[in-house]
Enzyme design. Structure first.
Site, mmCIF file in Angstrom:
data_model
loop_
_atom_site.group_PDB
_atom_site.id
_atom_site.type_symbol
_atom_site.label_atom_id
_atom_site.label_comp_id
_atom_site.label_asym_id
_atom_site.label_seq_id
_atom_site.Cartn_x
_atom_site.Cartn_y
_atom_site.Cartn_z
ATOM 1 C CG ASN A 10 52.343 40.081 44.130
ATOM 2 O OD1 ASN A 10 52.404 39.120 43.379
ATOM 3 N ND2 ASN A 10 51.325 40.290 44.932
ATOM 4 C CG HIS A 13 50.150 39.049 37.941
ATOM 5 N ND1 HIS A 13 48.974 38.337 37.913
ATOM 6 C CD2 HIS A 13 49.933 40.095 38.774
ATOM 7 C CE1 HIS A 13 48.071 38.952 38.665
ATOM 8 N NE2 HIS A 13 48.629 40.011 39.213
ATOM 9 C CG HIS A 46 46.819 36.886 47.130
ATOM 10 N ND1 HIS A 46 45.903 37.817 46.685
ATOM 11 C CD2 HIS A 46 46.155 36.110 48.017
ATOM 12 C CE1 HIS A 46 44.737 37.603 47.278
ATOM 13 N NE2 HIS A 46 44.863 36.568 48.095
ATOM 14 N NE ARG A 52 41.873 34.562 40.423
ATOM 15 C CZ ARG A 52 41.159 35.647 40.719
ATOM 16 N NH1 ARG A 52 41.623 36.843 40.426
ATOM 17 N NH2 ARG A 52 39.986 35.554 41.282
ATOM 18 C CD GLU A 73 49.506 40.278 48.638
ATOM 19 O OE1 GLU A 73 50.211 41.270 48.437
ATOM 20 O OE2 GLU A 73 48.643 39.875 47.822
ATOM 21 C CB THR A 103 43.254 42.398 41.482
ATOM 22 O OG1 THR A 103 44.309 42.612 42.434
ATOM 23 C CG2 THR A 103 42.603 43.734 41.197
ATOM 24 C CD GLU A 154 50.423 45.936 51.275
ATOM 25 O OE1 GLU A 154 51.089 45.041 51.826
ATOM 26 O OE2 GLU A 154 50.199 45.981 50.053
ATOM 27 C CG HIS A 193 45.790 47.271 44.617
ATOM 28 N ND1 HIS A 193 45.598 45.919 44.752
ATOM 29 C CD2 HIS A 193 45.067 47.651 43.546
ATOM 30 C CE1 HIS A 193 44.769 45.500 43.829
ATOM 31 N NE2 HIS A 193 44.434 46.523 43.075
ATOM 32 N N GLY A 194 48.252 48.808 42.534
ATOM 33 C CA GLY A 194 48.120 49.699 41.378
ATOM 34 C C GLY A 194 49.268 50.681 41.210
ATOM 35 N N GLY A 215 53.309 44.535 42.184
ATOM 36 C CA GLY A 215 53.332 43.321 41.388
ATOM 37 C C GLY A 215 52.987 43.516 39.929
HETATM 38 N N1 PXP Z 1 49.393 44.506 48.229
HETATM 39 C C1 PXP Z 1 48.355 43.660 48.374
HETATM 40 C C2 PXP Z 1 47.882 43.347 49.750
HETATM 41 C C3 PXP Z 1 47.746 43.058 47.245
HETATM 42 O O1 PXP Z 1 46.709 42.214 47.408
HETATM 43 C C4 PXP Z 1 48.253 43.344 45.970
HETATM 44 C C5 PXP Z 1 47.657 42.685 44.774
HETATM 45 O O2 PXP Z 1 47.787 41.315 44.879
HETATM 46 C C6 PXP Z 1 49.368 44.214 45.882
HETATM 47 C C7 PXP Z 1 49.894 44.794 47.019
HETATM 48 C C8 PXP Z 1 50.029 44.516 44.581
HETATM 49 O O3 PXP Z 1 49.162 45.167 43.728
HETATM 50 P P1 PXP Z 1 49.589 45.332 42.206
HETATM 51 O O4 PXP Z 1 49.688 43.964 41.631
HETATM 52 O O5 PXP Z 1 48.502 46.159 41.641
HETATM 53 O O6 PXP Z 1 50.937 46.022 42.209
#
Ligand code: PXP
Length: 242
Positions: A10, A13, A46, A52, A73, A103, A154, A193-194, A215
């Protein structure tokens, strides 16, 4: 080469840092070649309602230049549906979106929002865009994904990533059970995520999970070790856990 456990990087950022100064640097497009060379299997972005990070023009540039599959996304809105149908990315992951959140803080309530989501999922399916629903690892939500005919879910790993000890073990079991339930019903489970170098391996070891989307940590770590090294190290940890 496609890996048995794919890594979607991702790049939102990179755009967040660019936008902080309102200019053109760092350009998220520069990440594309690095992601591919370092072992990433796809690019995830996303496009948020408030734009943003990634903006419409980034998506256009991405679709023109990218050689890897794009996973867009998107919130479950008419505006985003129209954008997805126009650009036709490889995949679209439907996420819940609240303007004030930092987020994507929780999973989509696919069970409670069936009637809203059903036409959206079917229009994306009809356009041959691989639909994924970003949900909590909860059997009710998997059942809802089956009813919605989503080919992919997911699983939200945020609770796992932000807990410790016994709570983390319990959340890992929920993720493993949800992945097994999805796969048994013909749905391909992804997760994200995370995720970080420290917590990715137990998730990568869940055998049914086909893709991780990562990401924030990868881009943050890139500040210290470079984007190429950051992705390579994640790739190596994922492969080792399999
Ligand atoms: N998957 C989805 C669906 C997300 O919305 C996000 C955050 O945008 C991520 C994965 C990636 O999360 P992170 O940035 O915490 O790795």
């Amino acid at each position: 080469m496609t890996h048995p456990l794919r890594l979607g990087v991702n790049i939102d950022h990179v755009a967040t840092i660019r936008n902080a100064r309102g200019g053109l640097h760092p350009d998220p497009m520069r990440a594309l070649e690095i992601v591919e060379a370092a072992g990433g299997d796809g690019i995830t972005v996303h496009l948020r309602e408030d734009r943003r990070h990634i903006r419409d023009e980034d998506l256009t540039a991405l679709m023109e230049r990218v050689t890897l599959p794009i996973n867009l996304e998107m919130a479950a809105t008419e505006e985003m549906l129209e954008i997805a149908l126009r650009h036709k990315p490889h995949a679209a992951c439907i996420v819940p979106e609240r303007r004030e959140e930092r987020t994507t803080e929780g999973g989509l309530d696919a069970a409670g929002q069936h009637n809203h989501l059903a036409p959206l999922v079917s229009r994306l399916n009809d356009a041959c865009i691989r639909v994924s629903l970003f949900i909590e690892p909860d059997p009710r939500q998997i059942d809802a994904a089956i009813r919605l005919r989503a080919p992919v879910v997911e699983l939200h790993t945020g609770k796992y990533a932000h807990s410790e000890g016994v709570a983390r073990e319990a959340e890992l079991r929920r993720l493993a059970d949800a992945a097994a339930l999805a796969a048994k019903n013909g749905i391909e489970p992804h997760a994200g995520h995370g995720l970080t170098f420290d917590n990715v391996q137990p998730i990568a070891a869940i055998p049914q999970i086909a893709e991780l989307n990562i990401g924030h940590f990868l881009i943050g770590e890139a500040i210290f070790i470079g984007l190429d090294a950051s992705i390579r190290q994640m790739r190596a940890l994922m492969d080792e856990a399999r």
